[in-house]
Enzyme design. Structure first.
Site, PDB file in Angstrom:
ATOM      1  CB  ALA A  69      82.207  14.847 -11.510  1.00  0.00           C
ATOM      2  N   GLY A  70      82.541  15.669  -7.922  1.00  0.00           N
ATOM      3  CA  GLY A  70      83.219  16.634  -7.053  1.00  0.00           C
ATOM      4  C   GLY A  70      84.422  16.014  -6.350  1.00  0.00           C
ATOM      5  N   GLY A  71      84.832  16.652  -5.248  1.00  0.00           N
ATOM      6  CA  GLY A  71      86.025  16.223  -4.523  1.00  0.00           C
ATOM      7  C   GLY A  71      85.891  14.818  -3.947  1.00  0.00           C
TER       8      GLY A  71
ATOM      9  CG  ASN B  16      90.294  13.634   4.924  1.00  0.00           C
ATOM     10  OD1 ASN B  16      91.397  13.169   4.648  1.00  0.00           O
ATOM     11  ND2 ASN B  16      89.403  12.976   5.626  1.00  0.00           N
TER      12      ASN B  16
ATOM     13  CB  SER C  36      81.662  19.348  11.531  1.00  0.00           C
ATOM     14  OG  SER C  36      82.609  18.298  11.672  1.00  0.00           O
TER      15      SER C  36
ATOM     16  CE1 TYR D  14      78.495  12.877   6.934  1.00  0.00           C
ATOM     17  CE2 TYR D  14      77.201  13.413   8.879  1.00  0.00           C
ATOM     18  CZ  TYR D  14      78.266  13.668   8.042  1.00  0.00           C
ATOM     19  OH  TYR D  14      79.092  14.718   8.304  1.00  0.00           O
TER      20      TYR D  14
ATOM     21  CG  ASP E 111      87.211  12.145   2.881  1.00  0.00           C
ATOM     22  OD1 ASP E 111      86.795  11.976   4.040  1.00  0.00           O
ATOM     23  OD2 ASP E 111      87.322  13.270   2.349  1.00  0.00           O
TER      24      ASP E 111
ATOM     25  CB  SER F 228      84.998  16.001  12.894  1.00  0.00           C
ATOM     26  OG  SER F 228      84.767  15.500  11.603  1.00  0.00           O
TER      27      SER F 228
ATOM     28  CE  LYS G 101      86.797  16.861   2.449  1.00  0.00           C
ATOM     29  NZ  LYS G 101      85.987  15.661   2.298  1.00  0.00           N
TER      30      LYS G 101
HETATM   31  P1  NDP Z   1      81.328  18.924  -4.400  1.00  0.00           P
HETATM   32  O1  NDP Z   1      80.644  20.221  -4.237  1.00  0.00           O
HETATM   33  O2  NDP Z   1      82.810  18.904  -4.629  1.00  0.00           O
HETATM   34  O3  NDP Z   1      80.663  18.109  -5.655  1.00  0.00           O
HETATM   35  C1  NDP Z   1      79.286  17.954  -5.787  1.00  0.00           C
HETATM   36  C2  NDP Z   1      78.956  17.171  -7.093  1.00  0.00           C
HETATM   37  O4  NDP Z   1      77.562  16.915  -7.053  1.00  0.00           O
HETATM   38  C3  NDP Z   1      79.243  17.928  -8.368  1.00  0.00           C
HETATM   39  O5  NDP Z   1      79.668  17.011  -9.346  1.00  0.00           O
HETATM   40  C4  NDP Z   1      77.864  18.513  -8.762  1.00  0.00           C
HETATM   41  O6  NDP Z   1      77.649  18.584 -10.154  1.00  0.00           O
HETATM   42  C5  NDP Z   1      76.928  17.457  -8.218  1.00  0.00           C
HETATM   43  N1  NDP Z   1      75.647  18.017  -7.763  1.00  0.00           N
HETATM   44  C6  NDP Z   1      75.436  18.975  -6.825  1.00  0.00           C
HETATM   45  N2  NDP Z   1      74.110  19.166  -6.620  1.00  0.00           N
HETATM   46  C7  NDP Z   1      73.480  18.303  -7.466  1.00  0.00           C
HETATM   47  C8  NDP Z   1      72.124  18.030  -7.735  1.00  0.00           C
HETATM   48  N3  NDP Z   1      71.128  18.664  -7.076  1.00  0.00           N
HETATM   49  N4  NDP Z   1      71.826  17.091  -8.671  1.00  0.00           N
HETATM   50  C9  NDP Z   1      72.793  16.451  -9.332  1.00  0.00           C
HETATM   51  N5  NDP Z   1      74.120  16.661  -9.131  1.00  0.00           N
HETATM   52  C10 NDP Z   1      74.454  17.580  -8.203  1.00  0.00           C
HETATM   53  O7  NDP Z   1      80.943  18.058  -3.116  1.00  0.00           O
HETATM   54  P2  NDP Z   1      81.766  16.907  -2.399  1.00  0.00           P
HETATM   55  O8  NDP Z   1      82.159  15.886  -3.394  1.00  0.00           O
HETATM   56  O9  NDP Z   1      82.830  17.479  -1.541  1.00  0.00           O
HETATM   57  O10 NDP Z   1      80.655  16.304  -1.387  1.00  0.00           O
HETATM   58  C11 NDP Z   1      79.487  15.724  -1.888  1.00  0.00           C
HETATM   59  C12 NDP Z   1      78.630  15.156  -0.754  1.00  0.00           C
HETATM   60  O11 NDP Z   1      79.312  14.108  -0.059  1.00  0.00           O
HETATM   61  C13 NDP Z   1      78.213  16.194   0.293  1.00  0.00           C
HETATM   62  O12 NDP Z   1      76.860  15.985   0.589  1.00  0.00           O
HETATM   63  C14 NDP Z   1      79.086  15.827   1.498  1.00  0.00           C
HETATM   64  O13 NDP Z   1      78.454  16.165   2.711  1.00  0.00           O
HETATM   65  C15 NDP Z   1      79.211  14.319   1.348  1.00  0.00           C
HETATM   66  N6  NDP Z   1      80.426  13.764   1.977  1.00  0.00           N
HETATM   67  C16 NDP Z   1      80.297  12.768   2.920  1.00  0.00           C
HETATM   68  C17 NDP Z   1      81.403  12.201   3.511  1.00  0.00           C
HETATM   69  C18 NDP Z   1      81.246  11.116   4.533  1.00  0.00           C
HETATM   70  O14 NDP Z   1      82.201  10.845   5.274  1.00  0.00           O
HETATM   71  N7  NDP Z   1      80.107  10.466   4.600  1.00  0.00           N
HETATM   72  C19 NDP Z   1      82.780  12.662   3.172  1.00  0.00           C
HETATM   73  C20 NDP Z   1      82.814  13.693   2.148  1.00  0.00           C
HETATM   74  C21 NDP Z   1      81.671  14.209   1.586  1.00  0.00           C
HETATM   75  P3  NDP Z   1      78.203  19.816 -11.081  1.00  0.00           P
HETATM   76  O15 NDP Z   1      79.629  19.448 -11.412  1.00  0.00           O
HETATM   77  O16 NDP Z   1      77.309  19.769 -12.262  1.00  0.00           O
HETATM   78  O17 NDP Z   1      78.076  21.056 -10.273  1.00  0.00           O
END
Ligand code: NDP
Length: 262
Positions: free
Chosen positions: A118-120, A82, A13, A206, A97, A15, A61
């Site tokens: 479709a994650g957080g 966050n 991190s 990043y 965020d 931060s 989160k």
């Molecule tokens: P989550 O784990 O909550 O969600 C990940 C999503 O990506 C899911 O929908 C998952 O699909 C999909 N996924 C994971 N691996 C793959 C792959 N190899 N191919 C296709 N789809 C994939 O993660 P977050 O949303 O919390 O974070 C996602 C990214 O964003 C991380 O890399 C994080 O570091 C970055 N981030 C950056 C920030 C910034 O300030 N720049 C702030 C917050 C996050 P499925 O549902 O099928 O498992």
């Protein structure tokens, strides 16, 4: 005042660099560290760290949201926070965020966007884009995480059932694909034509050029990684921390110090 970023893993991190740089530049006495929380069941024990505030990262989160006594702004719809402020009896929650991302793309004035993943973080982005009146489609490899987006009224599709009927002004990769390997978030036969017809490609990752951004670059599509979003969310969180302590700060100095810290 003690602050920390809490997650698992946490060693990577950035931060602490951002927040400690701001404390130094502003002459505010405070310290910001990293905290590895191994077991989410111990989340409530964070109160014992006697922190003034904290940032929360992957994968806590949503659990942080549930542990809050009060949640403010768009975090209520996102269902994830966050940024936490610890009061004597209460935990207050915020999501920076979403606005941190929006500040990155506001000047592009997109009419429609495609979010891959479709994650957080996808939820945070989708909610702020919706709040700003921007049509948003969520594309994910599996169906289950799409359900909560469907409940909020978003257009959704899995990779298998996606038949694009429009060009998107902005395409955002919110998956970690390309973070530690050379994979694209979706197959290039589907992704390349999508990117070729967009105005801007944005990756939340990043610190490295992902295959997603390399593909956008090869197609001459303007693009950005997630570094500015990281800085923006930290600035917004720092402002919340200082407001909670009623410490007036010079926002120009705050912005300059975080902008040049990394
Ligand atoms: P989550 O784990 O909550 O969600 C990940 C999503 O990506 C899911 O929908 C998952 O699909 C999909 N996924 C994971 N691996 C793959 C792959 N190899 N191919 C296709 N789809 C994939 O993660 P977050 O949303 O919390 O974070 C996602 C990214 O964003 C991380 O890399 C994080 O570091 C970055 N981030 C950056 C920030 C910034 O300030 N720049 C702030 C917050 C996050 P499925 O549902 O099928 O498992």
């Amino acid at each position: 005042m003690q602050f920390a970023v809490i997650g698992n893993p946490i060693h990577h991190s950035l931060s602490p660099i951002l927040h400690n740089s701001a404390f130094k530049s502003l002459g505010v006495v405070g310290f910001y560290s990293r905290y590895l929380l191994e077991n989410p069941e111990n989340f409530s024990s964070l109160k014992n760290l006697h922190l003034t505030g904290a940032n929360i990262t992957v994968p806590f989160k949503e659990i942080a949201f549930k542990s809050c006594n009060e949640v403010f702004g768009i975090a209520q719809e996102i269902g994830a926070v966050n940024t936490l402020v610890f009061e004597k009896e209460k935990i207050l929650g915020y999501n920076t965020d979403a606005l941190g991302f929006y500040q990155c793309i506001e000047s592009l004035n997109p009419k429609n966007t495609l979010i891959i993943g479709a994650g957080g973080s996808a939820k945070a982005l989708a909610c702020i884009l919706k709040a700003k009146g921007i049509s948003t489609t969520i594309l994910n490899r599996s169906q289950s995480r799409l359900e909560s987006f469907i409940a909020l009224g978003f257009h959704t599709a899995t990779f298998e059932n996606f038949t694009p009927k429009e060009c998107f002004d902005l395409i955002i990769n919110t998956t970690p694909a390309g973070l530690t390997n050379d994979s694209l978030p979706l197959d290039s036969t589907l992704l390349a034509p999508l990117l070729d017809s967009t105005k801007f490609a944005f990756d939340l990752v990043y610190g490295r050029e992902t295959p997603f951004l390399t593909l956008a670059k090869s197609l001459n599509i303007p693009h950005s990684d997630g570094k500015q979003m990281l800085i923006n969310q930290a600035i917004l969180a720092f402002e919340i921390f200082m407001e909670s302590q009623k410490i007036p700060i010079n926002k120009t100095i705050l912005r300059q110090s975080m902008q040049t810290a990394l």
